[in-house]
Motif scaffolding. Sequence first.
Motif, PDB file in Angstrom:
ATOM      1  N   HIS A  75       5.888   5.798 -12.133  1.00 51.13           N
ATOM      2  CA  HIS A  75       6.990   6.197 -11.196  1.00 51.13           C
ATOM      3  C   HIS A  75       8.342   5.983 -11.969  1.00 51.13           C
ATOM      4  O   HIS A  75       8.395   4.948 -12.691  1.00 51.13           O
ATOM      5  CB  HIS A  75       6.908   5.067 -10.037  1.00 51.13           C
ATOM      6  N   LYS A  95       0.869  -1.061   0.193  1.00 50.29           N
ATOM      7  CA  LYS A  95       0.019  -0.081   0.081  1.00 50.29           C
ATOM      8  C   LYS A  95       0.675   1.578  -0.150  1.00 50.29           C
ATOM      9  O   LYS A  95       0.822   2.329  -0.748  1.00 50.29           O
ATOM     10  CB  LYS A  95      -1.024  -0.040   1.303  1.00 50.29           C
ATOM     11  N   ALA A  96       1.855   1.219   0.820  1.00 46.24           N
ATOM     12  CA  ALA A  96       2.691   2.365   0.893  1.00 46.24           C
ATOM     13  C   ALA A  96       3.468   2.365  -0.499  1.00 46.24           C
ATOM     14  O   ALA A  96       3.846   3.655  -0.994  1.00 46.24           O
ATOM     15  CB  ALA A  96       3.983   2.134   2.051  1.00 46.24           C
ATOM     16  N   TYR A  97       4.046   1.431  -1.211  1.00 48.13           N
ATOM     17  CA  TYR A  97       4.496   1.691  -2.648  1.00 48.13           C
ATOM     18  C   TYR A  97       3.520   2.218  -3.917  1.00 48.13           C
ATOM     19  O   TYR A  97       3.969   3.145  -4.346  1.00 48.13           O
ATOM     20  CB  TYR A  97       5.023   0.334  -3.014  1.00 48.13           C
ATOM     21  N   LEU A  98       2.251   1.731  -3.569  1.00 48.35           N
ATOM     22  CA  LEU A  98       1.263   2.020  -4.482  1.00 48.35           C
ATOM     23  C   LEU A  98       1.163   3.618  -4.470  1.00 48.35           C
ATOM     24  O   LEU A  98       0.277   4.154  -5.199  1.00 48.35           O
ATOM     25  CB  LEU A  98       0.293   0.965  -4.425  1.00 48.35           C
ATOM     26  N   GLU A  99       1.354   4.092  -3.164  1.00 46.86           N
ATOM     27  CA  GLU A  99       1.104   5.802  -2.986  1.00 46.86           C
ATOM     28  C   GLU A  99       1.800   6.308  -4.044  1.00 46.86           C
ATOM     29  O   GLU A  99       1.420   7.512  -4.230  1.00 46.86           O
ATOM     30  CB  GLU A  99       1.241   6.027  -1.624  1.00 46.86           C
ATOM     31  N   ARG A 100       2.749   5.714  -4.527  1.00 47.76           N
ATOM     32  CA  ARG A 100       3.678   6.578  -5.625  1.00 47.76           C
ATOM     33  C   ARG A 100       3.118   6.463  -6.963  1.00 47.76           C
ATOM     34  O   ARG A 100       3.888   7.147  -7.725  1.00 47.76           O
ATOM     35  CB  ARG A 100       5.184   5.883  -5.533  1.00 47.76           C
ATOM     36  N   GLN A 139       1.643   7.434 -10.309  1.00 47.02           N
ATOM     37  CA  GLN A 139       1.195   8.779 -10.590  1.00 47.02           C
ATOM     38  C   GLN A 139       0.078   8.921 -11.555  1.00 47.02           C
ATOM     39  O   GLN A 139      -0.432   9.805 -11.867  1.00 47.02           O
ATOM     40  CB  GLN A 139       2.466   9.323 -11.424  1.00 47.02           C
ATOM     41  N   LYS A 141      -6.271   3.638  -7.428  1.00 46.14           N
ATOM     42  CA  LYS A 141      -5.760   3.821  -8.552  1.00 46.14           C
ATOM     43  C   LYS A 141      -5.514   2.470  -9.458  1.00 46.14           C
ATOM     44  O   LYS A 141      -5.158   2.490 -10.657  1.00 46.14           O
ATOM     45  CB  LYS A 141      -4.393   4.703  -8.648  1.00 46.14           C
ATOM     46  N   CYS A 197      -5.438  -2.396  -2.204  1.00 48.35           N
ATOM     47  CA  CYS A 197      -4.409  -1.578  -1.549  1.00 48.35           C
ATOM     48  C   CYS A 197      -4.095  -0.019  -2.407  1.00 48.35           C
ATOM     49  O   CYS A 197      -3.576   0.710  -1.736  1.00 48.35           O
ATOM     50  CB  CYS A 197      -2.938  -2.336  -1.987  1.00 48.35           C
ATOM     51  N   SER A 198      -4.904   0.274  -3.327  1.00 49.76           N
ATOM     52  CA  SER A 198      -4.673   1.415  -4.086  1.00 49.76           C
ATOM     53  C   SER A 198      -6.198   1.812  -4.870  1.00 49.76           C
ATOM     54  O   SER A 198      -6.396   0.929  -5.421  1.00 49.76           O
ATOM     55  CB  SER A 198      -3.634   1.604  -4.976  1.00 49.76           C
TER      56      SER A 198
END
Length: 520
Positions: A98, A11-16, A18, A49, A46-47
């Motif tokens: 990204h 989830k933290a990775y997928l916040e990147r 764009q 997007k 998890c996202s």
Amino acid sequence: MLDDAIKGQLKAYLERLQRPIELVAALGDDAGSQEMRALLDDIVACSAKVSLREEADARVPSFGIAVPGEAARIRFAGLPMGHEFTSLVLALLQTGGHPPKVDAAVIEQIKGLPGPLKFETFISLSCHNCPDVVQALNLIAVLNPNVTSTMIDGALFQAEVEQRQIMAVPTVYLNDAEFDQGRMTIEEILAKVDTGAAARAAEQIAGKEAFDVLVVGGGPAGAAAAVYAARKGIRTGVVAERFGGQVMDTLGIENFISVKETEGPKLAMALEEHVKAYDVDIMNLQRAAKLVPAAEPGGLIEVQLDSGASLKSKSVIVATGARWREMGVPGEKEYKAKGVCFCPHCDGPLFKGKRVAVIGGGNSGVEAAIDLAGIVAHVTLLEFGDTLRADAVLQKKLTSLPNVTVIKSAQTTEVTGDGQKVNGLTYTDRTSGESRHVELEGIFVQIGLLPATDWLKGTVALSRFGEIEIDARGQTNVPGVFAAGDCTTVPYKQIIIAMGAGATASLSAFDHLIRTSAPA
């Protein structure tokens, strides 16, 4: 499918991301499809997007990653877990905009490739070399709309593996024809696809000014030498076939002091990042062909390359390491990657349920036999001597396995096959002199390493084993030429020893520079 900790990280990775991306799945009712659906649902959760839709594909289960409205250029035919989970995460991020961590020149080279280029990479989830190839090809597909990249788990698509007679991973196909096998960097792939790249690189190298220290080799010894030289503020260059060297083919590393546990590719990446933190000119994918000593004391030493270019330097540190030792018997070269293998971790899963042999009774051979015994139907270990040389704890484990046969005093004399793949080997019983044949489908050669020093014959003094003879300072018999690591006579070929030897050779080279003068 994914545990809570991994979900949190993902989830933290997928916040990147764009831009939005979608997962395009081809699923059935089989167990593999159910697992894949669970994985894809976890990713979507998890996202906001990320979306999921289904469409038909020739391979089930499989899924692609795409920008909405575009065709998926990256596909995973199989569950990208284990070593390949990083490939999945990078594919998600890079498709989502990204930026990749590669040089701008590499990006421009990728964008300029003509198409269409359809890459298919057969992998095993236990292979530590496969992810680098998958990730490189995926990135090329992300950056160039004329390129597609598909990862195929050979264990899941056995029929296709059998049809194409794939017996080593990673195996890459380009436009349905075999492209290459084994570990490849993105630069190596581009050099093979972009036919003009080698000539451009040679032209660029030929125009370089002389170095103060030129390191030949990019393994642990070469990296340490480069760092120590660069820290002295002198002009430093590294020329290597591939950065990382033999470490790239090493799976588990548990004796590198202060690092409790790591893997070879991770350590190699850390070495390269450390060297790049300094002003070091790294020239990758270049094989040294000849060393020309200085014509006069304090003169420049020349290193000629296979590409036809040459480099000059006031001092040279040779750290070319070693390569797998081959048996040197009829049939070995003909059936390399067609049953003759060198990496049990990478290629072992392709021999599930089959009969294999391991050549060599040292630690590497016995460890390979133990690992393979859990996958294959039967392992025959052949040792040239009358006793195994592996540690006692490994021998004890080996003898406890019901599907392993150990044959001592055995000299392998021939690899046999049907013209397409291995079907057995012949060996001589060194006690009786009798020749015997063993029917099998795979042979794993584990008989040590050979120093990569052929290009130095007639120039630098070598031992009878082909190792570079050095003194306590790393100095060779040629003034201004130093050496370090597995290519030398230093005892105990270990990563940590090679690093120390590289530092020693670099400090000695610097001492040589301040005590001599070179012409302008």
